[in-house]
Design an enzyme around this catalytic site. Sequence first.
Site, PDB file in Angstrom:
ATOM      1  N   ARG A 156     -17.161  28.403 -36.059  1.00  0.00           N
ATOM      2  CA  ARG A 156     -17.889  29.653 -36.354  1.00  0.00           C
ATOM      3  C   ARG A 156     -16.937  30.746 -36.818  1.00  0.00           C
ATOM      4  NH1 ARG A 156     -20.283  29.940 -30.341  1.00  0.00           N
ATOM      5  NH2 ARG A 156     -20.122  27.693 -30.650  1.00  0.00           N
TER       6      ARG A 156
ATOM      7  N   LYS B  52      -9.302  20.054 -26.106  1.00  0.00           N
ATOM      8  CA  LYS B  52     -10.373  19.106 -25.775  1.00  0.00           C
ATOM      9  C   LYS B  52      -9.831  18.045 -24.818  1.00  0.00           C
ATOM     10  CE  LYS B  52     -13.065  19.306 -30.061  1.00  0.00           C
ATOM     11  NZ  LYS B  52     -14.327  19.817 -29.508  1.00  0.00           N
TER      12      LYS B  52
HETATM   13  N1  BES Z   1     -16.260  20.488 -33.605  1.00  0.00           N
HETATM   14  C1  BES Z   1     -16.822  20.858 -32.381  1.00  0.00           C
HETATM   15  C2  BES Z   1     -18.279  20.449 -32.202  1.00  0.00           C
HETATM   16  C3  BES Z   1     -18.524  18.972 -32.106  1.00  0.00           C
HETATM   17  C4  BES Z   1     -18.538  18.342 -30.874  1.00  0.00           C
HETATM   18  C5  BES Z   1     -18.787  18.243 -33.231  1.00  0.00           C
HETATM   19  C6  BES Z   1     -18.775  17.001 -30.800  1.00  0.00           C
HETATM   20  C7  BES Z   1     -19.048  16.887 -33.150  1.00  0.00           C
HETATM   21  C8  BES Z   1     -19.041  16.259 -31.941  1.00  0.00           C
HETATM   22  C9  BES Z   1     -16.756  22.382 -32.212  1.00  0.00           C
HETATM   23  O1  BES Z   1     -15.684  23.000 -32.818  1.00  0.00           O
HETATM   24  C10 BES Z   1     -16.662  22.650 -30.739  1.00  0.00           C
HETATM   25  O2  BES Z   1     -15.742  22.206 -30.143  1.00  0.00           O
HETATM   26  N2  BES Z   1     -17.663  23.339 -30.214  1.00  0.00           N
HETATM   27  C11 BES Z   1     -17.710  23.636 -28.834  1.00  0.00           C
HETATM   28  C12 BES Z   1     -18.236  25.041 -28.674  1.00  0.00           C
HETATM   29  C13 BES Z   1     -18.064  25.598 -27.294  1.00  0.00           C
HETATM   30  C14 BES Z   1     -16.592  25.761 -26.956  1.00  0.00           C
HETATM   31  C15 BES Z   1     -18.766  26.933 -27.229  1.00  0.00           C
HETATM   32  C16 BES Z   1     -18.632  22.628 -28.147  1.00  0.00           C
HETATM   33  O3  BES Z   1     -19.600  22.195 -28.761  1.00  0.00           O
HETATM   34  O4  BES Z   1     -18.362  22.252 -27.032  1.00  0.00           O
HETATM   35 ZN    ZN Z   2     -13.922  23.002 -31.655  1.00  0.00          ZN
END
Ligand code: BES
Ligand code: ZN
Length: 477
Positions: free
Chosen positions: A326, A252
């Site tokens: 997921r 991230k």
């Molecule tokens: N934990 C995150 C989702 C999230 C983002 C929760 C911001 C709370 C605040 C999840 O694991 C994630 O990173 N999802 C990605 C999915 C993408 C890579 C398909 C996302 O939402 O960007």
């Molecule tokens: Zn994630």
Amino acid sequence: MHVELQLQPFEKLDADMGIELITKETLETHSHKPTLERAGFKAEQDQICTLFEHNLIVCGIDSTHNDDVRSACVSLVKTLSQFNIQSAKIAVFNLESIRAVVEGFVLGGYRFETYKSEPKPVSFKRLFIASDTPEGESLDTEQVKAHLQKALLIAEATNFTRDLVNTTPEDMTPKAMGIVAKDLADSHKLECTILDENAIAEEGMNAILGVGRASTNPPRLIHLAYRPKHPKACITLVGKGLTYDSGGLSLKPAASMVTMKMDKAGACAVLGMLKAVSDLELPIEVHGFIGAAENMVAGNAYKPDDVLKTRSGKTIEVRNTDAEGRLVLSDVLCYAQEEVKADYLFDFATLTGACMVALGQYTTGLMGHNDALKQSIAQAAERSGELVGTLPFNKHLKKLLKSEIADISNTASKPYGGAITAGLFLDHFIEEEMKEKWVHFDIAGSAYTESAWDCNPVGGTGAAVRMGVEFIASLDV
Ligand code: BES
Ligand code: ZN
Ligand code: ZN
């Protein structure tokens, strides 16, 4: 914050301060109208005016609806906490507003100071609820007691969930989450089974293992069960418990990583709901399954391009290691359905940023195949003061999860509808006979806040606890 019923009318109650909730209409006939108006009080929603000479604090409300009462009580608890007083008294409009008052005071007055070397002392500690309404009608004592008890236990469980979410990733590792679950089980007479990384491997849950592999804090799978004597229904709650989500090798950006301790909020909500249903002694069998892991970076990290073989036998192409929730849920959902044949299967997860784009940060996304079930959850949410919005599945979005090399990809081939494609990914791991019983709750936005709103101070909100318990309680018919 201690809220208690005092079996006395408001006028006779002994407290440092009296509280009155005033609409524009009731202001017109109020005995202190001239003084209040001189102070600029117009009975606007959440507007506060303190008349120390009368030991009175008033707050404006647009209506006696629960949302307005709760909001006013949040303003009141914040103001009262600044004064050097210990107690206050309030009269409620009806039985329903007890819940709003408790939420306003107990949830709005929540503080998390575990990591402060000098926590701020607050003298305001006790709120008394009078035995009569502002109009002087007396309320049924037994009913008031029951409403108060229910509201208090649910609010306390919500704050319990908040504490867990707010705990740092250093302190709340998957192992520590197992200890929290075990302690909850011991204090609430729940059954508790915890699988460590070896047991998870033996059970063939390679998706959880893959996600957790680069961390020095190995994963855990937690199963808690509340089994009352003659259950009227059985529900399984599954929680995403990413004690930290760095994104893994699909790292991230720095700014998005901050707050990712909240990625365990689904798991923490499941723990809070189990606490509440057992405290309330609801006649519903409730199982909680939690996949706890830490998504980190190291030489042995799972990679984009890897293929993971899940417990179900289905294979997943990893295209983005940040879509890890997921993956964890694919194994936990499978395990949960094998262990328990439930009437309802709900999963709670901070799954996608896309859910926030779709619904805003205050609203939980509901997904599933059963419209009537989603409808009754929406009604439970409405009663409990939580916000939900349904996001619809369709077959076109489902096709976007196709993989050339494995059975399914962990990311969709197009970016739009990301919350729904994540939900559709989970759908691949729901057994045919469970399809109509399953609902997915995306709490990515609602579980955590960086600025206070409604009864939520900054940090974990305890999202899904109130509505989940309200839904489970509604099965007791
Ligand atoms: N934990 C995150 C989702 C999230 C983002 C929760 C911001 C709370 C605040 C999840 O694991 C994630 O990173 N999802 C990605 C999915 C993408 C890579 C398909 C996302 O939402 O960007
Ligand atoms: Zn994630
Ligand atoms: Zn995540």
